[in-house]
Design a protein around this motif. Structure first.
Motif, short mmCIF file in Angstrom:
data_model
loop_
_atom_site.label_atom_id
_atom_site.label_comp_id
_atom_site.label_asym_id
_atom_site.label_seq_id
_atom_site.Cartn_x
_atom_site.Cartn_y
_atom_site.Cartn_z
N LEU A 190 -78.99 34.96 -60.62
CA LEU A 190 -80.24 35.12 -59.90
C LEU A 190 -80.25 36.49 -59.24
CD1 LEU A 190 -82.95 34.01 -58.86
CD2 LEU A 190 -81.72 33.06 -56.90
N THR A 191 -81.18 37.33 -59.66
CA THR A 191 -81.26 38.69 -59.12
C THR A 191 -82.69 38.97 -58.65
OG1 THR A 191 -81.69 39.59 -61.33
CG2 THR A 191 -79.39 39.54 -60.59
N PHE A 192 -82.82 39.94 -57.75
CA PHE A 192 -84.11 40.33 -57.21
C PHE A 192 -84.30 41.83 -57.40
CE2 PHE A 192 -83.15 36.38 -55.10
CZ PHE A 192 -84.37 35.74 -55.05
N SER A 193 -85.48 42.21 -57.89
CA SER A 193 -85.81 43.61 -58.14
C SER A 193 -87.23 43.88 -57.65
CB SER A 193 -85.73 43.92 -59.64
OG SER A 193 -84.43 43.68 -60.15
N PRO A 194 -87.54 45.16 -57.42
CA PRO A 194 -88.92 45.49 -57.02
C PRO A 194 -89.89 45.32 -58.17
CG PRO A 194 -87.67 47.49 -57.37
CD PRO A 194 -86.69 46.37 -57.48
N SER A 195 -91.06 44.81 -57.88
CA SER A 195 -92.12 44.75 -58.89
C SER A 195 -92.73 46.14 -59.03
CB SER A 195 -93.18 43.74 -58.47
OG SER A 195 -93.88 44.21 -57.33
N THR A 196 -93.71 46.26 -59.89
CA THR A 196 -94.41 47.54 -60.06
C THR A 196 -95.63 47.63 -59.16
OG1 THR A 196 -95.70 46.62 -61.90
CG2 THR A 196 -93.64 47.77 -62.45
N LEU A 197 -95.88 46.61 -58.35
CA LEU A 197 -97.04 46.63 -57.48
C LEU A 197 -96.85 47.62 -56.33
CD1 LEU A 197 -97.55 43.97 -59.06
CD2 LEU A 197 -98.50 43.02 -56.97
N GLY A 198 -97.94 48.23 -55.88
CA GLY A 198 -97.89 49.15 -54.76
C GLY A 198 -97.01 50.34 -55.06
N ASN A 199 -96.17 50.70 -54.11
CA ASN A 199 -95.22 51.80 -54.28
C ASN A 199 -93.91 51.27 -54.84
OD1 ASN A 199 -97.00 53.79 -53.13
ND2 ASN A 199 -96.55 52.89 -51.12
N ASP A 200 -93.97 50.83 -56.09
CA ASP A 200 -92.79 50.25 -56.75
C ASP A 200 -92.18 49.14 -55.92
OD1 ASP A 200 -92.95 51.88 -59.02
OD2 ASP A 200 -91.89 53.50 -57.99
N GLY A 201 -92.99 48.15 -55.58
CA GLY A 201 -92.49 46.96 -54.92
C GLY A 201 -92.67 46.92 -53.42
N SER A 202 -93.39 47.87 -52.85
CA SER A 202 -93.70 47.83 -51.41
C SER A 202 -95.13 48.31 -51.20
CB SER A 202 -92.71 48.68 -50.61
OG SER A 202 -92.83 50.05 -50.96
N HIS A 203 -95.69 47.89 -50.07
CA HIS A 203 -97.08 48.27 -49.80
C HIS A 203 -97.37 48.09 -48.32
CE1 HIS A 203 -101.31 48.98 -50.57
NE2 HIS A 203 -101.63 47.85 -49.97
N THR A 204 -98.22 48.94 -47.77
CA THR A 204 -98.68 48.82 -46.39
C THR A 204 -100.16 48.47 -46.39
OG1 THR A 204 -97.07 50.45 -45.59
CG2 THR A 204 -98.99 50.03 -44.20
N VAL A 205 -100.51 47.38 -45.70
CA VAL A 205 -101.91 46.99 -45.57
C VAL A 205 -102.42 47.39 -44.19
CG1 VAL A 205 -101.75 45.06 -47.19
CG2 VAL A 205 -101.31 44.66 -44.76
N ASN A 206 -103.68 47.69 -44.12
CA ASN A 206 -104.36 47.96 -42.85
C ASN A 206 -105.21 46.75 -42.50
OD1 ASN A 206 -103.72 50.91 -42.21
ND2 ASN A 206 -104.42 51.03 -44.33
N ILE A 207 -104.94 46.14 -41.35
CA ILE A 207 -105.69 44.95 -40.95
C ILE A 207 -106.53 45.28 -39.72
CG2 ILE A 207 -104.15 43.28 -42.01
CD1 ILE A 207 -102.78 42.88 -39.34
N GLU A 208 -107.79 44.93 -39.78
CA GLU A 208 -108.74 45.28 -38.72
C GLU A 208 -108.74 44.23 -37.62
OE1 GLU A 208 -110.37 48.19 -38.56
OE2 GLU A 208 -109.16 48.69 -40.32
N THR A 209 -107.59 44.06 -37.00
CA THR A 209 -107.45 43.13 -35.89
C THR A 209 -106.28 43.57 -35.03
OG1 THR A 209 -107.21 40.79 -35.27
CG2 THR A 209 -105.92 41.56 -37.15
N THR A 210 -106.22 43.03 -33.83
CA THR A 210 -105.05 43.25 -32.99
C THR A 210 -104.02 42.17 -33.27
OG1 THR A 210 -106.06 41.97 -31.21
CG2 THR A 210 -106.38 44.36 -31.16
N VAL A 211 -102.76 42.46 -32.95
CA VAL A 211 -101.66 41.52 -33.17
C VAL A 211 -101.25 40.84 -31.88
CG1 VAL A 211 -99.22 41.37 -33.79
CG2 VAL A 211 -100.79 42.72 -35.21
N THR A 212 -101.28 41.57 -30.77
CA THR A 212 -100.74 41.09 -29.51
C THR A 212 -101.34 39.74 -29.10
OG1 THR A 212 -100.43 43.37 -28.78
CG2 THR A 212 -100.35 41.65 -27.08
N GLY A 213 -100.46 38.75 -28.94
CA GLY A 213 -100.87 37.43 -28.50
C GLY A 213 -101.46 36.55 -29.57
N LYS A 214 -101.63 37.08 -30.79
CA LYS A 214 -102.23 36.28 -31.86
C LYS A 214 -101.17 35.38 -32.51
CE LYS A 214 -106.38 38.08 -31.80
NZ LYS A 214 -106.67 39.25 -32.62
N SER A 215 -101.62 34.31 -33.09
CA SER A 215 -100.74 33.43 -33.86
C SER A 215 -100.26 34.14 -35.13
CB SER A 215 -101.48 32.15 -34.24
OG SER A 215 -100.80 31.45 -35.25
N ASN A 216 -99.01 33.91 -35.49
CA ASN A 216 -98.49 34.46 -36.74
C ASN A 216 -99.31 34.00 -37.93
OD1 ASN A 216 -96.72 32.01 -35.76
ND2 ASN A 216 -96.73 31.89 -37.99
#
Length: 486
Positions: A190-216
């Motif tokens: 069983l091995t794990f490798s990066p997919s080709t999605l985003g920047n070769d397996g990583s990605h940053t999303v921008n969310i239009e909300t605040t995090v502080t005090g919000k539920s996970n």
């Protein structure tokens, strides 16, 4: 295929509780959030998760929360807030709920409710289909994408490059991580490798909300939505170019949670820096693979011999794998495992070898049953549990094991090889013995450790005898003698 069906009607009491909760939400809702809406679905697949908190040692009873969620056809995952006791009876990714009315979804809380007065029906996939799915999960190369987020008031601490290094070892400088440990523990199965999605397996999303005090749960929903919009997550999961999604949620959400994952599913979620700790990663991906917790005594996380007990907020360790019950469930070592049934007497004496020394084992010759073993699975005639025996060698990729190191461990779990918690029963040194009373019609089964040998000619082992009933000796045969002439 369907093997189990049952109908549940939401009770008047549960309906009243639901209405009260809905009224509270209406009072508390901020004008900037969208109102509740009805999804165009009357069925969903059940996903179960166990949220882990950082107070597990101090107060184990308050350290985890089991949650039932619905996954809809469009990939939306919503916490079900009025399922009641039915949650405990359902299986993650295997149970499907159908409702006589569309299911309500609150976008503010990312929660779903089954409409009051609705008749619901659940059904479960058959055992063969479920086991085939599990076998596909636990071997092969799995492609992942790591998602971090930038919110209005916070962002995931580590960069994409750091996260790929800490999770997959990409770029060097990280010797113990998710990819390295699963590869080592499974001997490359069983091995794990990066997919080709985003920047070769990583990605940053921008969310239009605040995090502080919000539920996970709310931040998870926002991140999943944006990741699907940006990368086509659901399409990638469907066409096989992606198997697992790891969400690294920015700091500031409410509660002392550390991580959670959906059992038998693709998604695991981490509170910021917990995305970088190998024990947390191994543990949560273990839930994705169908593993339950490993306990000791009254503590469901208490087995510190492997990764399905506690998680540790440290990088580069601890280096360890899984106990005998979990390793058997994963199915990585069938050639070196043996089952003992209660129908017939059984006797075995030989070398029980730790997983890290598998390559030094003596294989079985034709007809030889006393060759080296890694795991024994002991199946009593009656009762709810079965037992597993292993030698927990503390070395190499298991050098960080924190309990039962260089001892023979006996753990129990529920019958079968599906999702079930395990519990330590014994940790045996040389000259120690453990007995399973009333194992079957032939009486008790006894496990005896004669000796433990470390580092002898490149091999370590425990000399173990497992005995159940009386095995009849095989009488030697006499070769025929040719008659002589008088």
């Amino acid at each position: 295929m369907i093997t189990i069906r049952m109908k549940i009607f939401i009770s008047a009491l549960l309906a009243a509780l639901c209405l009260t909760e809905a009224a509270l939400r209406k009072v508390q809702r901020h004008d900037s959030f969208p109102t509740s809406r009805r999804l165009n679905f009357d069925s969903c697949t059940v996903l179960k998760s166990i949220i882990e908190y950082d107070n597990r040692v101090a107060n184990e009873e308050d350290s985890r929360e089991e949650i039932c969620s619905c996954e809809f056809d469009d990939g939306t995952i919503a916490k079900l807030n009025n399922l009641g006791e039915l949650c405990a009876e359902l299986e993650s990714t295997k149970s499907v709920i159908t409702s006589s009315a569309d299911i309500s979804f609150n976008a503010e809380t990312q929660e779903a409710s089954i409409p009051v007065g609705t008749t619901i029906e659940t059904y479960t996939l058959d055992k063969e289909a479920s086991e085939n799915r599990r076998r596909l999960q636990v071997t092969g190369n799995k492609l992942i994408v790591i998602i971090r987020a930038v919110a209005l008031d916070s962002e995931t601490t580590s960069s994409e490059a750091v996260l790929k290094r800490e999770i997959l070892g990409i770029g060097g400088g990280d010797s113990v991580n998710l990819a390295s440990q699963y590869s080592a523990c499974s001997y490359g199965q069983l091995t794990f490798s990066p997919s080709t999605l985003g920047n070769d397996g990583s990605h940053t999303v921008n969310i239009e909300t605040t995090v502080t005090g919000k539920s996970n749960n709310v931040i998870q929903g926002a991140m999943v939505t944006e990741a699907n919009n940006d990368l086509g997550i659901q399409a990638a999961l469907g066409n096989g170019s992606l198997q697992y999604v790891l969400l690294c949620i920015p700091p500031g959400t409410s509660g002392g949670w550390i991580a959670y994952a959906y059992i038998n599913s693709y998604l695991s979620v981490y509170n910021n820096r917990w995305c970088e700790y190998p024990s947390g990663l191994m543990h949560e991906i273990g839930h994705n693979l169908g593993l339950a917790h490993s306990g000791d005594g009254g503590n469901s996380y208490g087995d510190q011999s492997g990764m399905m007990g506690y998680s540790y907020n440290q990088d580069e360790g601890p280096a360890m794998c899984f106990n005998g019950a979990k390793s058997y469930q994963l199915g990585w070592f069938p050639t070196y495992s043996q089952e003992v049934e209660s129908d017939n007497p059984f006797f075995w004496n030989g070398d029980l070898v730790g997983f890290v020394d598998k390559d030094s084992m003596v294989g079985c010759a034709q007809g030889d049953s006393n060759c080296d073993k890694l795991i024994f699975r002991l199946k009593p005639q009656s009762g709810d549990n079965e037992y597993y025996v292993q030698f927990n060698r503390k070395l190499g990729f298991n050098s960080g094991t924190k309990e039962g190191g260089n001892q023979v461990m006996v753990v129990s779990r529920g019958r079968g090889t599906g999702y079930s918690a395990s519990l330590i029963q014994a940790k045996l040194n040389a000259d120690n013995q453990y007995t399973i009373s009333s194992f079957g019609v032939h009486g008790s089964l006894t496990i005896t450790v004669q000796s433990i040998t470390l580092n002898s000619s490149g091999k370590s082992w425990a000399d173990v005898t497992i005995e159940y009933g009386t095995v009849s000796p095989v009488n030697p045969t006499t070769a025929p003698v040719e008659p002589t002439s008088a």
